[in-house]
Design an enzyme around this catalytic site. Structure first.
Site, PDB file in Angstrom:
ATOM      1  N   GLY A  26      37.483  30.593  42.102  1.00 45.23           N
ATOM      2  CA  GLY A  26      36.504  30.415  43.172  1.00 45.23           C
ATOM      3  C   GLY A  26      36.982  30.965  44.502  1.00 45.23           C
ATOM      4  O   GLY A  26      37.919  31.751  44.565  1.00 45.23           O
ATOM      5  N   ALA A  27      36.323  30.513  45.598  1.00 44.95           N
ATOM      6  CA  ALA A  27      36.512  31.118  46.932  1.00 44.95           C
ATOM      7  C   ALA A  27      36.293  32.624  46.774  1.00 44.95           C
ATOM      8  O   ALA A  27      37.133  33.439  47.154  1.00 44.95           O
ATOM      9  CB  ALA A  27      37.878  30.791  47.520  1.00 44.95           C
ATOM     10  N   HIS A  32      36.492  39.767  43.801  1.00 47.26           N
ATOM     11  CA  HIS A  32      35.890  39.033  42.677  1.00 47.26           C
ATOM     12  C   HIS A  32      34.532  39.643  42.325  1.00 47.26           C
ATOM     13  O   HIS A  32      34.196  39.828  41.162  1.00 47.26           O
ATOM     14  CB  HIS A  32      35.643  37.565  43.050  1.00 47.26           C
ATOM     15  CG  HIS A  32      36.865  36.724  43.187  1.00 47.26           C
ATOM     16  ND1 HIS A  32      37.185  36.085  44.358  1.00 47.26           N
ATOM     17  CD2 HIS A  32      37.842  36.384  42.306  1.00 47.26           C
ATOM     18  CE1 HIS A  32      38.290  35.383  44.189  1.00 47.26           C
ATOM     19  NE2 HIS A  32      38.720  35.549  42.952  1.00 47.26           N
ATOM     20  N   GLN A  56      48.425  25.463  36.643  1.00 47.00           N
ATOM     21  CA  GLN A  56      49.134  26.695  37.011  1.00 47.00           C
ATOM     22  C   GLN A  56      49.727  26.635  38.419  1.00 47.00           C
ATOM     23  O   GLN A  56      50.333  27.597  38.872  1.00 47.00           O
ATOM     24  CB  GLN A  56      48.225  27.917  36.870  1.00 47.00           C
ATOM     25  CG  GLN A  56      47.137  28.044  37.915  1.00 47.00           C
ATOM     26  CD  GLN A  56      46.187  29.183  37.591  1.00 47.00           C
ATOM     27  OE1 GLN A  56      45.408  29.121  36.639  1.00 47.00           O
ATOM     28  NE2 GLN A  56      46.262  30.251  38.372  1.00 47.00           N
ATOM     29  N   SER A 180      42.283  38.347  48.787  1.00 50.72           N
ATOM     30  CA  SER A 180      42.779  37.150  48.112  1.00 50.72           C
ATOM     31  C   SER A 180      42.069  35.931  48.682  1.00 50.72           C
ATOM     32  O   SER A 180      41.778  35.889  49.885  1.00 50.72           O
ATOM     33  CB  SER A 180      44.294  37.015  48.364  1.00 50.72           C
ATOM     34  OG  SER A 180      44.725  35.707  48.042  1.00 50.72           O
ATOM     35  N   ARG A 182      43.438  33.253  49.198  1.00 54.81           N
ATOM     36  CA  ARG A 182      44.383  32.614  50.121  1.00 54.81           C
ATOM     37  C   ARG A 182      44.354  33.240  51.516  1.00 54.81           C
ATOM     38  O   ARG A 182      44.856  32.635  52.461  1.00 54.81           O
ATOM     39  CB  ARG A 182      45.805  32.666  49.546  1.00 54.81           C
ATOM     40  CG  ARG A 182      46.002  31.765  48.341  1.00 54.81           C
ATOM     41  CD  ARG A 182      47.463  31.670  47.928  1.00 54.81           C
ATOM     42  NE  ARG A 182      47.669  30.715  46.854  1.00 54.81           N
ATOM     43  CZ  ARG A 182      47.546  30.994  45.559  1.00 54.81           C
ATOM     44  NH1 ARG A 182      47.220  32.218  45.179  1.00 54.81           N
ATOM     45  NH2 ARG A 182      47.751  30.059  44.645  1.00 54.81           N
TER      46      ARG A 182
HETATM   47  P1  AMP Z   1      41.591  34.232  41.195  1.00 59.05           P
HETATM   48  O1  AMP Z   1      40.317  33.572  41.601  1.00 59.05           O
HETATM   49  O2  AMP Z   1      42.515  34.502  42.323  1.00 59.05           O
HETATM   50  O3  AMP Z   1      42.249  33.522  40.027  1.00 59.05           O
HETATM   51  O4  AMP Z   1      41.186  35.668  40.662  1.00 59.05           O
HETATM   52  C1  AMP Z   1      40.239  35.847  39.640  1.00 59.05           C
HETATM   53  C2  AMP Z   1      40.327  37.277  39.149  1.00 59.05           C
HETATM   54  O5  AMP Z   1      40.033  38.161  40.237  1.00 59.05           O
HETATM   55  C3  AMP Z   1      41.742  37.638  38.628  1.00 59.05           C
HETATM   56  O6  AMP Z   1      41.624  38.462  37.484  1.00 59.05           O
HETATM   57  C4  AMP Z   1      42.322  38.392  39.808  1.00 59.05           C
HETATM   58  O7  AMP Z   1      43.315  39.333  39.432  1.00 59.05           O
HETATM   59  C5  AMP Z   1      41.088  39.096  40.348  1.00 59.05           C
HETATM   60  N1  AMP Z   1      41.308  39.483  41.749  1.00 59.05           N
HETATM   61  C6  AMP Z   1      41.569  38.664  42.801  1.00 59.05           C
HETATM   62  N2  AMP Z   1      41.786  39.395  43.926  1.00 59.05           N
HETATM   63  C7  AMP Z   1      41.669  40.689  43.574  1.00 59.05           C
HETATM   64  C8  AMP Z   1      41.783  41.937  44.274  1.00 59.05           C
HETATM   65  N3  AMP Z   1      42.077  41.987  45.566  1.00 59.05           N
HETATM   66  N4  AMP Z   1      41.592  43.076  43.583  1.00 59.05           N
HETATM   67  C9  AMP Z   1      41.296  43.046  42.240  1.00 59.05           C
HETATM   68  N5  AMP Z   1      41.185  41.917  41.533  1.00 59.05           N
HETATM   69  C10 AMP Z   1      41.357  40.746  42.180  1.00 59.05           C
END
Ligand code: AMP
Length: 272
Positions: A26-27, A32, A56, A180, A182
């Site tokens: 999320g976020a 995404h 995790q 990100s 974050r």
């Molecule tokens: P997360 O919500 O951070 O767990 O990310 C979900 C998916 O989005 C994961 O496969 C991440 O690698 C991908 N993702 C997050 N940020 C990026 C980014 N800047 N570029 C490409 N993929 C991303």
């Protein structure tokens, strides 16, 4: 868009068409949404999961402050024409005394695995559950989390999991910062400091283009470029299979960095 909250309800949908799946915490941001856009356009049915997975997180504070703008996320999914949002709760996904998966020793003990003990065990645990619930044809994962992409791909290969992994390129803000969730936690000053990570991997890319091949020199250059961050966790160049090398092999290498900016831990990487 339909919102599903339990594994049982998802199974009861009995979806049989090709499913494109994007697992997220999320976020949701533009990166995404680029994965989600592919899942929507390349498959008859698209599913996005939103779940801040407790297993995790090796750091309770990181879990507690992780942004959770669920309503806005669901709106973004709806706008992106997602068919199903899967939003489970932890009690529904996890059981007592579970059968556990172990991360591979080599890939799991370096870089993110060394800095965040147990992190990849939790990632594999939740991703395998999500795959088994959603039964996707294709699963879209970002290159931003390069080591995670490699470890999940290895799980899918080693355990003969019936899903095609679709790697998606790393997406950056216009000034270079890797997108990100974050990033939302950074103050204005920290947001500026955070640029050091992307500057470091871009600098190494530049040096590589100019013929530098000595990994020790390139790693030292990345560390220099990140001197202003709160704490560097690693700045390494490896082969794309994550094995160690002293000499950079263009087309088969990757630079990876992780650092704290204030209390926020960020990562970045560049294929070389
Ligand atoms: P997360 O919500 O951070 O767990 O990310 C979900 C998916 O989005 C994961 O496969 C991440 O690698 C991908 N993702 C997050 N940020 C990026 C980014 N800047 N570029 C490409 N993929 C991303």
């Amino acid at each position: 868009m339909k919102i599903i909250t339990t594994a049982r309800d998802f199974r009861d949908l009995k979806l049989s068409t090709p499913i494109g799946f994007v697992p997220t915490m999320g976020a949701l941001h533009a990166a995404h949404l680029s994965l989600i856009g592919r899942a929507v356009s390349e498959n008859a049915v698209s599913v996005v999961s939103i779940f801040v997975n407790p297993t995790q997180f090796n750091d309770q504070r990181d879990f507690d402050v992780y942004p959770r703008p669920l309503e806005a996320d669901l709106r973004k999914c709806e706008d992106a024409k997602v068919d199903f949002a899967f939003v489970p709760i932890a009690d529904d996904l996890y059981f007592d005394d579970e059968v556990l998966l172990a991360t591979p020793e080599m890939l799991g003990s370096i870089l993110e695995g060394a800095c965040r003990p147990g992190h990849f065990d939790g990632v594999l645990r939740v991703v395998l559950k999500l795959i088994n619930i959603v039964s996707p044809t294709k699963m879209y994962l970002g290159q931003k989390d390069a080591q995670q992409l490699a470890i999940i791909s290895k799980m899918v290969n080693d355990l003969f999991v019936n899903v095609e992994i679709v790697p998606c390129e790393l997406i950056r803000e216009s000034d270079g910062l890797a997108m990100s969730s974050r990033n939302a936690l950074l103050s204005t000053d920290e947001r500026v400091t955070a640029l050091s990570l992307s500057k470091a991997v871009r600098y190494v890319e530049e040096l590589c283009k100019h013929g530098e091949r000595d990994v020790a020199v390139l790693q030292a250059a990345m560390i220099d470029a990140m001197m202003n961050v709160t704490k560097i966790e690693y700045a390494e160049i490896r082969r794309r299979d994550f094995s160690v090398t002293n000499v950079l092999d263009p087309g088969n290498s990757i630079a990876l960095v992780a650092a704290f900016v204030g209390k926020t831990r960020l990562i970045d990487n560049m294929l070389l």
